[in-house]
Write a protein that holds these residues in place. Structure first.
Motif, mmCIF file in Angstrom:
data_model
loop_
_atom_site.group_PDB
_atom_site.id
_atom_site.type_symbol
_atom_site.label_atom_id
_atom_site.label_comp_id
_atom_site.label_asym_id
_atom_site.label_seq_id
_atom_site.Cartn_x
_atom_site.Cartn_y
_atom_site.Cartn_z
ATOM 1 N N ASP A 146 0.863 -1.184 0.000
ATOM 2 C CA ASP A 146 0.000 0.000 0.000
ATOM 3 C C ASP A 146 0.898 1.233 0.000
ATOM 4 O O ASP A 146 1.632 1.492 0.955
ATOM 5 C CB ASP A 146 -0.895 -0.008 1.241
ATOM 6 N N GLU A 148 -0.282 4.442 -0.886
ATOM 7 C CA GLU A 148 -1.056 5.689 -0.804
ATOM 8 C C GLU A 148 -0.561 6.556 0.348
ATOM 9 O O GLU A 148 -0.376 6.079 1.469
ATOM 10 C CB GLU A 148 -2.541 5.392 -0.633
ATOM 11 N N THR A 175 -8.950 12.706 -4.673
ATOM 12 C CA THR A 175 -8.257 12.134 -3.531
ATOM 13 C C THR A 175 -8.223 13.129 -2.386
ATOM 14 O O THR A 175 -8.438 14.334 -2.579
ATOM 15 C CB THR A 175 -6.810 11.765 -3.907
ATOM 16 N N ALA A 184 -2.954 7.123 -5.915
ATOM 17 C CA ALA A 184 -3.517 5.887 -6.478
ATOM 18 C C ALA A 184 -2.381 5.068 -7.082
ATOM 19 O O ALA A 184 -1.291 5.588 -7.353
ATOM 20 C CB ALA A 184 -4.570 6.212 -7.530
ATOM 21 N N GLN A 185 -2.649 3.789 -7.266
ATOM 22 C CA GLN A 185 -1.624 2.894 -7.810
ATOM 23 C C GLN A 185 -2.286 1.768 -8.584
ATOM 24 O O GLN A 185 -3.432 1.394 -8.322
ATOM 25 C CB GLN A 185 -0.774 2.305 -6.679
ATOM 26 N N GLU A 186 -1.546 1.228 -9.525
ATOM 27 C CA GLU A 186 -1.993 0.079 -10.324
ATOM 28 C C GLU A 186 -0.799 -0.860 -10.511
ATOM 29 O O GLU A 186 0.249 -0.407 -11.006
ATOM 30 C CB GLU A 186 -2.506 0.546 -11.700
ATOM 31 N N PRO A 187 -0.917 -2.134 -10.095
ATOM 32 C CA PRO A 187 -2.073 -2.767 -9.461
ATOM 33 C C PRO A 187 -2.310 -2.216 -8.055
ATOM 34 O O PRO A 187 -1.440 -1.601 -7.457
ATOM 35 C CB PRO A 187 -1.670 -4.245 -9.394
ATOM 36 N N SER A 188 -3.507 -2.479 -7.525
ATOM 37 C CA SER A 188 -3.861 -1.994 -6.202
ATOM 38 C C SER A 188 -3.100 -2.758 -5.130
ATOM 39 O O SER A 188 -2.571 -3.854 -5.369
ATOM 40 C CB SER A 188 -5.372 -2.150 -5.978
ATOM 41 N N SER A 189 -3.037 -2.162 -3.945
ATOM 42 C CA SER A 189 -2.329 -2.812 -2.846
ATOM 43 C C SER A 189 -2.988 -4.156 -2.511
ATOM 44 O O SER A 189 -4.203 -4.301 -2.585
ATOM 45 C CB SER A 189 -2.331 -1.907 -1.612
ATOM 46 N N THR A 191 -2.532 -6.874 -4.227
ATOM 47 C CA THR A 191 -2.534 -7.732 -5.408
ATOM 48 C C THR A 191 -1.248 -8.559 -5.436
ATOM 49 O O THR A 191 -0.158 -8.051 -5.196
ATOM 50 C CB THR A 191 -2.617 -6.892 -6.696
ATOM 51 N N VAL A 201 4.698 -1.126 -11.082
ATOM 52 C CA VAL A 201 3.536 -0.522 -10.419
ATOM 53 C C VAL A 201 3.453 0.935 -10.873
ATOM 54 O O VAL A 201 4.421 1.695 -10.755
ATOM 55 C CB VAL A 201 3.670 -0.595 -8.885
ATOM 56 N N HIS A 204 0.240 7.203 -9.251
ATOM 57 C CA HIS A 204 -0.454 8.431 -9.618
ATOM 58 C C HIS A 204 -0.342 9.416 -8.457
ATOM 59 O O HIS A 204 -0.840 9.156 -7.351
ATOM 60 C CB HIS A 204 -1.932 8.154 -9.918
#
Length: 265
Positions: A146, A148, A175, A184-189, A191, A201, A204
């Motif tokens: 995570d 964020e 946000t 924000a992030q991709e993939p999400s925490s 995963t 990863v 954003h």
């Protein structure tokens, strides 16, 4: 003249003894033999001499029949279900079941954390001879952390420690995270990703800013402060007046490029 050698004893089987060689040894001691049912043995390999009756070393009468029972290997045990266990827990479970850990391999499983057990090469619940080696299969998945609220530098360091790579994506104002931090992030925490595939990863950064307090300032001063914060300005009142209210209000949040309306007199 015949000399008595006393009563014979049942000979101890040697490591090299086969059934035939041991039968010959019995005959050499004036003993007879019969082959009984095979028995399980944790100590004697399949086909070896596992048990004798009478027992080895026992003194018996000439012509006594010795029952030879051959080993059919270790008694079967049930392969335990180790899925989801840590490696240490899985090893203990396998050993408690009467088996040994042979090889340890890794593969990806999206449902199992890296380092934990996916299972064994023999299906759980199957019966196999005791002391048999089984292969322990571990997950090599990497769990996305995570990020964020972290700074881009902190986020990049956290990813590098896991063998992952950061990539900068578009900023976002949707946000509550302070501007410049990761929103924000991709993939999400949480995963789990396959290290053999992409480990990138996308991060954003927040474009949200706290609206500066400009009430009481001149229009020129307020405009300069707001524009420095990345905000647009709209005047409701005199262009050369003084600010009496602002919207959004002081310390509220707005996205970069959003408009702050100043009411002036």
């Amino acid at each position: 003249v015949l000399v008595s050698q006393g009563r014979p004893t049942v000979p101890q089987p040697g490591d090299a003894d086969t059934l035939e060689s041991y039968q010959k040894r019995l005959e050499d001691r004036t003993l007879t033999w019969t082959v009984g049912e095979q028995v399980y043995s944790d100590d004697v390999e399949t086909g070896g001499i596992a048990e004798l009756s009478p027992e080895a070393g026992e003194e018996v009468d000439t012509g006594t029949e010795v029952t030879i029972q051959l080993s059919k290997g270790a008694a079967p045990v049930t392969v335990p279900d180790v899925a989801g266990m840590s490696e240490e827990q899985a090893r203990r479970a396998i050993e408690r079941a009467g088996l040994t850990v042979g090889e340890v391999t890794e593969r990806f499983d999206e449902d199992v954390d890296g380092g934990d057990a996916i299972g064994t090469d023999v299906d759980a619940g199957k019966e196999i001879p005791g002391k048999s080696p089984v292969t322990l299969v571990l997950s090599n998945a990497i769990t996305v952390p995570d990020l964020e609220g972290k700074s881009p530098e902190e986020a990049a360091e956290a990813l590098h420690e896991l063998g992952m790579s950061p990539e900068t994506g578009e900023g976002t104002s949707d946000t509550s995270v302070d501007t410049g931090d990761i929103a924000a992030q991709e993939p999400s925490s949480g995963t789990r990703v396959d290290p053999a595939e992409s480990t990138t990863v996308t991060l954003h950064e927040s474009t949200m800013v706290r609206v500066p307090f400009v009430i009481g300032r001149s229009v020129d001063s307020a405009r300069s402060i707001l524009e420095d914060a990345g905000l647009e300005v709209e005047i409701d009142g005199r262009d050369n007046g003084r600010v009496i209210t602002q919207s959004p209000g002081p310390n509220g949040r707005a996205g970069k490029g959003d408009t702050v309306t100043l009411r002036t007199i």
